[in-house]
Design an enzyme around this catalytic site. Structure first.
Site, PDB file in Angstrom:
ATOM      1  N   ARG A 141      -3.789 -10.063   5.021  1.00 13.57           N
ATOM      2  CA  ARG A 141      -4.280 -10.055   3.633  1.00 13.57           C
ATOM      3  C   ARG A 141      -3.135  -9.570   2.743  1.00 13.57           C
ATOM      4  O   ARG A 141      -2.661  -8.448   2.898  1.00 13.57           O
ATOM      5  CB  ARG A 141      -5.490  -9.133   3.498  1.00 13.57           C
ATOM      6  N   LYS A 157       0.811  -1.214   0.000  1.00  9.41           N
ATOM      7  CA  LYS A 157       0.000   0.000   0.000  1.00  9.41           C
ATOM      8  C   LYS A 157       0.850   1.273   0.000  1.00  9.41           C
ATOM      9  O   LYS A 157       2.043   1.252   0.277  1.00  9.41           O
ATOM     10  CB  LYS A 157      -0.951  -0.010   1.209  1.00  9.41           C
TER      11      LYS A 157
END
Length: 262
Positions: free
Chosen positions: A238, A204
């Site tokens: 995740r 991210k």
């Protein structure tokens, strides 16, 4: 949890898995490398992402759920959606749990639907929607505000007979760079909720913006933060890259096993 995005515009792997052969190969890799779940996403939740109609999301996801289970009947599929009808059709096609970035706030039928389906529910923190979330980063006190949000949303979920709730603090969703790292530093405070803790920080912008790189160069940073998240009690990671995450888990478990007082 290994990520399978069947979207053309996801920030890291958009458009990569659009044909049956590439999808099945990706699923095989996720499972062979040791993931417990496959997270199927048909609507990109990256900041500023364009909206996708409900029908298109259904058409993208339901056939893939059926395809995966035809070839891997024991696979546990998590459906990444905030729409109740998408959730319902995928669960009825064999998926196992729902991963909702909105915590039930973007579709008033989501919590009643999950309650009726009696499947586990990943409840994430976000303000606004993927289009507007990065304009909503104002908090009085980040952790207190998150705890208040979760206590409210968990109570609402319980009222709809949702029994198995997993909490996702929503790294990268309605949070600035500094707020994301404050959240990671204080992640263990969320254990006051007494629910499993879900962390999704894979490649991210909180990683590559800090390091001045890009998503393709963010694996090392991802591994560092996954290790820290495990140390702070995360139960599910995740990830795009399953093998490095599994190695983090194995090493962390070995350290915990041997961390006994003399």
């Amino acid at each position: 949890m290994g990520i399978l995005n069947v979207t053309p515009d996801s920030f890291y792997d958009g458009g990569k898995y659009t044909k049956e052969t590439s999808i099945l190969k990706r699923v095989e890799t996720i499972l062979d490398q040791g993931a417990t779940f496959i997270d199927l996403g048909a609507y990109s939740s990256r900041a500023g992402a364009n909206q996708v109609s409900q029908q298109e999301e259904i058409q993208r996801s339901v056939p893939i759920t059926k395809l995966i289970l035809k070839h891997f009947p024991d696979a546990l599929i998590s459906v990444d959606t905030f729409r109740s009808e998408v959730a319902r059709q995928n669960i009825e096609s064999g998926a196992s749990l729902i991963n909702d970035i909105s915590g039930g706030l973007l579709d008033p039928q989501m919590l009643p639907t999950v309650g009726k389906l009696q499947v586990p529910y990943i409840l994430m923190h976000m303000k606004g929607d993927p289009k507007t979330m990065q304009q909503n980063t104002q908090y009085n006190n980040l952790i207190k505000d998150l705890l208040y949000y979760f206590s409210e949303r968990i109570a609402e979920a319980r009222s709809h007979k949702i029994n198995d709730i997993i909490v996702d603090p929503g790294f990268g969703f309605a949070k600035s760079l500094d707020q994301n790292y404050e959240l990671m530093a204080k992640l263990d405070l969320l254990h006051i909720l007494k629910l499993p803790l879900f962390v999704g920080i894979s490649r991210k912008s909180m990683i590559y913006n800090l390091l001045g790189t890009d998503p393709k160069e963010a694996l090392n940073g991802t591994t560092s933060l996954n290790t820290l998240a495990l140390d702070k009690g995360a139960h599910i990671l995740r990830v795009h890259d399953v093998k490095p995450a599994i190695e983090c888990v194995k090493i962390h478990q070995m350290i915990k096993t041997n961390n006994t007082e003399i």
